[in-house]
Scaffold this motif. Structure first.
Motif, PDB file in Angstrom:
ATOM      1  N   LYS A 106       0.841  -1.197   0.000  1.00 40.29           N
ATOM      2  CA  LYS A 106       0.000   0.000   0.000  1.00 40.29           C
ATOM      3  C   LYS A 106       0.876   1.246   0.000  1.00 40.29           C
ATOM      4  CE  LYS A 106      -3.960  -2.025  -0.026  1.00 40.29           C
ATOM      5  NZ  LYS A 106      -3.655  -2.653  -1.328  1.00 40.29           N
ATOM      6  N   PRO A 107       0.416   2.293  -0.673  1.00 41.54           N
ATOM      7  CA  PRO A 107       1.180   3.547  -0.660  1.00 41.54           C
ATOM      8  C   PRO A 107       1.214   4.171   0.739  1.00 41.54           C
ATOM      9  CG  PRO A 107      -0.682   3.678  -2.202  1.00 41.54           C
ATOM     10  CD  PRO A 107      -0.808   2.380  -1.479  1.00 41.54           C
TER      11      PRO A 107
ATOM     12  N   TYR B 192      10.604   1.703   1.333  1.00 41.63           N
ATOM     13  CA  TYR B 192       9.290   1.366   1.854  1.00 41.63           C
ATOM     14  C   TYR B 192       8.197   2.094   1.086  1.00 41.63           C
ATOM     15  CZ  TYR B 192      10.330   5.795   4.123  1.00 41.63           C
ATOM     16  OH  TYR B 192      10.688   7.090   4.344  1.00 41.63           O
ATOM     17  N   LEU B 193       8.603   2.974   0.163  1.00 41.58           N
ATOM     18  CA  LEU B 193       7.629   3.768  -0.581  1.00 41.58           C
ATOM     19  C   LEU B 193       7.119   2.985  -1.786  1.00 41.58           C
ATOM     20  CD1 LEU B 193       6.450   6.629  -0.329  1.00 41.58           C
ATOM     21  CD2 LEU B 193       8.182   7.400  -1.945  1.00 41.58           C
ATOM     22  N   GLY B 194       8.080   2.473  -2.574  1.00 41.21           N
ATOM     23  CA  GLY B 194       7.714   1.601  -3.697  1.00 41.21           C
ATOM     24  C   GLY B 194       6.900   2.278  -4.783  1.00 41.21           C
TER      25      GLY B 194
ATOM     26  N   SER C  99      -2.811   0.664  -8.563  1.00 38.42           N
ATOM     27  CA  SER C  99      -2.070   1.819  -8.037  1.00 38.42           C
ATOM     28  C   SER C  99      -1.240   2.487  -9.127  1.00 38.42           C
ATOM     29  CB  SER C  99      -1.139   1.370  -6.902  1.00 38.42           C
ATOM     30  OG  SER C  99      -0.219   2.396  -6.565  1.00 38.42           O
ATOM     31  N   VAL C 100      -1.261   3.828  -9.150  1.00 36.76           N
ATOM     32  CA  VAL C 100      -0.396   4.558 -10.077  1.00 36.76           C
ATOM     33  C   VAL C 100       1.070   4.429  -9.675  1.00 36.76           C
ATOM     34  CG1 VAL C 100      -2.150   6.218 -10.803  1.00 36.76           C
ATOM     35  CG2 VAL C 100      -0.733   6.734  -8.791  1.00 36.76           C
ATOM     36  N   GLY C 101       1.315   3.781  -8.542  1.00 38.51           N
ATOM     37  CA  GLY C 101       2.688   3.547  -8.100  1.00 38.51           C
ATOM     38  C   GLY C 101       3.325   2.306  -8.700  1.00 38.51           C
TER      39      GLY C 101
END
Lengths: 534, 534
Positions: A117-118, A354-356, B159-161
């Motif tokens: 998760k973000p 941890y950001l990913g 996710s856009v990530g």
């Protein structure tokens, strides 16, 4: 990447057929269904198509006159195996029966794709800079608003839609420098921070500076083997000489100076070695370099007059007891002169840690001790590309300058960060333990980063079968794994390995329950594979 | 780009001084003030600094062994004049007295920086995909939510990530293809759409394919003169031969086939011409090509076996009565065989048009009629860079697939779009009219794009003074303009011009009242300049 469907060598007829296929199979995902009724009046009959084919223009660009460097470059993380995985996904969607229900993409360090998760703070800041009306919304914490305002104040016209300076927004470059100062206890000049669209962009921009043939010899760049294939791909693209130095699997992928010396001595005969790439924590190998090892490497680089490139994108991903991340910058500066004035570029990214946030494309290079005239050229070279994406820059800001104790977002930020990192730590152990428990496999501990790189003994018959199929044995194994289980890994040959050894890289990123299931399936597959080729 | 402050050739001492300066002048913009108290213990006294200097490592990378292609490349839009403008801005901030209060950056097509407002629909969609909690917020229109969901459904893990496929998200590529079909009334295959981080990225990726020396001759690429300097910069970087063809100023920057022929005939002696770049609407020249002209160019390219690169990023910026944008794709396909099977790459961007989202870095190439094997190589070549920024892709989606009549965002979208475009139309006329009214200046009508490229007659004495100052006369003029008025333009020499003629490029982007003031100041300055050098 289903576009490869069209890539038949019989391109004239396939293009022709393609037109038909595309017309009949097009399903409009948007609402503009009306457009599919556009009349393609110049292709009215089979006959006409054949007439048309006869007078087609021939392509001016073909494999004979294509950039030869592009021809030889490879990037295994997105190679044919991944293409096939994409096809299988589409087949599953269409209801084709398989011995599995989904493809598990353990081939790429794509955290969010695997369910991570973000970080809330990051996404809130991004939402506010994108749509500043939200600054008036009382539901956002004050530090989020403050951060959004700080970033917007660094944007021309107060909009993330403006170009920034090519090395990035000044206030964010300053935050990066402050982060580095806190990390290392060493000063950092914000003017040495060059923000980029992910670390890859920064790495290529630095490598590019070194392209220069001297006395007919190509510039050489030392890279670890196994390596992250961005390096081999970029060196191929830039027509530079790749100097592979082997990491020592028997010493937990340690880096031996004797091996560095062997590889450079050999390379000097055919190239002009100019730089050395270090990946710490290691990708795909997961080792974390000790401080002593870093010192040895720096001394070696000094002696051999090498430019240092430190790929440190996994600096937040350190799991093993007793392992600690030391930046090359810190060690080099603390070693004093002459080492502390050596040229060093170190790279960081928003995509890992941890950001990913892989998709947002944020990263930076800190480049120290550059000849000022060279630095001016470097800045000039990146200016034609205008600027890195502003939202990628804003994302970077949120890991460089995290909420501090007492601020409204602090508790949640810390909780989310700890959750990600402690879960990764568990998974790192779970993966290495599992592969070590499988017959014929061995795996060094995953001290850091996001990958395991186990070695496997492949039966003679499997090697022969691979040869017959025209594949590398490890690729052959990976294709069988994919077709039988849906698990997508990358064969070791994509990263490089000692001749005669076989490895693969898997990420540790599937969420714990899925990872457990994947490892079970993997174990079962491997047992079956050994039996099949006994 | 104040980083150039450090770039003194006396780099040892300046670096040394730099450390002092930086320590004393550092103002922490963040809240981590504590970090400025980090003790820099290895630099404790002047004496020690001098001892240190004596044993410094020498840079391994210097101007002698730097990539020679980087040395020669230039990108005038961000050249020394812009650097000086940045310095002046800082001086103004510090309270230095100047004959003006602000720098007007008319050098770069940076819409939002000049006060243009973002399109609400775009920013709402971006906020929602970034922070999906907003999907539950009743204050967003339903079509915004629907769009955000569609985009998120194309993202792995929602996710856009996550990384996307290297050519972009499938559903957005489909929307682009549908946009092109509506625009041209011609089918477009979504698999030919390669999304990129702005058009620049796409242009470089296509040019790169053409690097291939044949019989010792460099590949040549035809570009208009004046041109947008991304082209000259990229050709320099790639060590390709630049073949300039002059646009005819006396015929409103029209493109004459005789001149194309002259330039290619000349170039064949020293290079192997492989491609031709067309910029339509023109940058920096603002002309819009007629359909007949496009047909002639395509015939010429066919005869000479050239790959077509159509830079069409200003396709929405057409102002003049009687001018109409025709895409190269449309004309080429409608001409039938053999032209309709010629290779063409056409480029589009989020940075221009009415959106002006330069900072978000979204764009695409539509590449047709590529040899399938070449297309596979093209896709492989971009894969090592992973993917274009997902938010740039999402932004692109919002101009490719705009709200339609009856949808909640339609009215506002249309209003905002019309406001931007009609105001640009007014400003285009205002700029050309003003320059035509100034003694010794002439300016073709700005039919499209965002720039005017007026010609000016410079007095002999000014040309001499420029020579003395070691500057091109037009650059000399531009520096005087900047220092006296704060107006920052780009000298014509940065784009190329007929020898002995002098031009400059100015954007038409300052908001109407500011533009009026700028043009008044400009007129006054010019009159004074003529008087000064009479």
């Amino acid at each position: 990447m289903s576009s490869t469907r069209l890539l038949s060598p019989l391109h004239l007829s396939s293009y022709c057929n393609g037109f038909h296929l595309r017309q009949s199979s097009r399903t409009s995902l948007g609402r503009h269904k009306s457009t599919s009724s556009v009349r393609f009046s110049w292709f009215t009959s089979e006959k006409q198509i054949c007439r048309t084919m006869a007078s087609r223009a021939q392509p001016t660009l073909n494999l004979e006159n294509l950039n030869p460097c592009i021809k030889v470059m490879e990037y295994a993380v997105r190679g044919p195996l991944v293409t096939r995985a994409g096809e299988i996904e589409k087949e599953l969607e269409k209801g084709v029966k398989k011995p599995f229900n989904e493809v598990i993409k353990a081939n790429i360090g794509d955290c969010h794709a695997m369910g991570q998760k973000p970080i809330t703070f990051t996404r809130q800041v991004l939402a506010l800079v994108t749509y500043p009306k939200l600054l008036d919304d009382p539901s956002y914490p004050e530090d989020v608003k403050q951060r959004a305002k700080t970033i917007l104040s660094g944007c021309r016209g107060g909009s993330v839609g403006s170009y920034t300076d090519s090395p990035g927004i000044e206030v964010i470059r300053r935050h990066v420098a402050e982060y580095i100062e806190r990390r290392d206890g060493i000063p950092s000049d914000w003017q040495n921070i060059i923000i980029s669209a992910g670390a890859s962009d920064a790495i290529k921009n630095v490598l590019k500076l070194l392209i220069c043939n001297v006395n007919g010899k190509k510039p050489g760049v030392m890279i670890p083997i196994p390596q992250y294939p961005l390096y081999s791909a970029s060196l191929a693209e830039f027509d530079m000489h790749q100097i592979g130095y082997y990491l020592d699997e028997s010493r937990n992928w340690g880096l031996g100076i004797a091996e560095l010396q062997r590889s450079i001595d050999e390379a000097r005969k055919v190239s002009n070695p100019r730089a050395i790439v270090l990946i710490n924590p290691g990708n795909p190998t997961g080792q974390v370099l000790s401080r002593e090892n870093i010192e040895e490497i720096i001394k070696f680089a000094y002696k051999e007059k090498l430019f240092l490139l430190a790929d440190e994108v996994y600096q937040d991903n350190v799991y093993a007891e007793g392992s600690k991340f030391y930046s090359f910058k810190k060690v080099l500066i603390e070693m004093g002169e002459p080492y502390s004035s050596m040229e060093l570029a170190s790279f960081m990214s928003c995509s890992k840690g941890y950001l990913g946030e892989c998709g947002l494309r944020g990263g930076y290079a800190e480049v120290i001790n550059l000849d000022p005239a060279v630095k001016a050229m470097y800045l000039k070279a990146i200016s034609a590309m205008l600027c890195p994406t502003v939202l990628g820059q804003a994302c970077l800001d949120t890991i460089m300058n995290i909420p501090t104790k007492g601020e409204p977002s602090y508790e949640l930020y810390m909780k989310e960060r700890t959750n990600v990192l402690s879960s990764l730590k568990l998974r790192a152990k779970m993966v290495a333990d599992t592969f070590n428990s499988i017959e014929g496999m061995s795996c060094n501990p995953v001290q850091g980063a996001m990958y395991a790189f186990p070695q496997m003994k492949l039966p003679e018959k499997a090697v022969e079968a691979a040869k017959k199929a025209g594949k590398q044995p490890d690729a052959f194994y990976a294709f069988e794994l994919l077709e039988s289980t849906g698990i997508c890994i990358v064969p070791g040959s994509g990263f490089g390995q000692q001749p005669g050894t076989y490895h693969f890289r898997t990420t540790i990123l599937p969420q714990p329950d899925k990872l457990k299931a994947m490892l079970d399936k993997f174990t079962e597959f491997h047992t079956g594979f050994l039996k099949k080729y006994k």
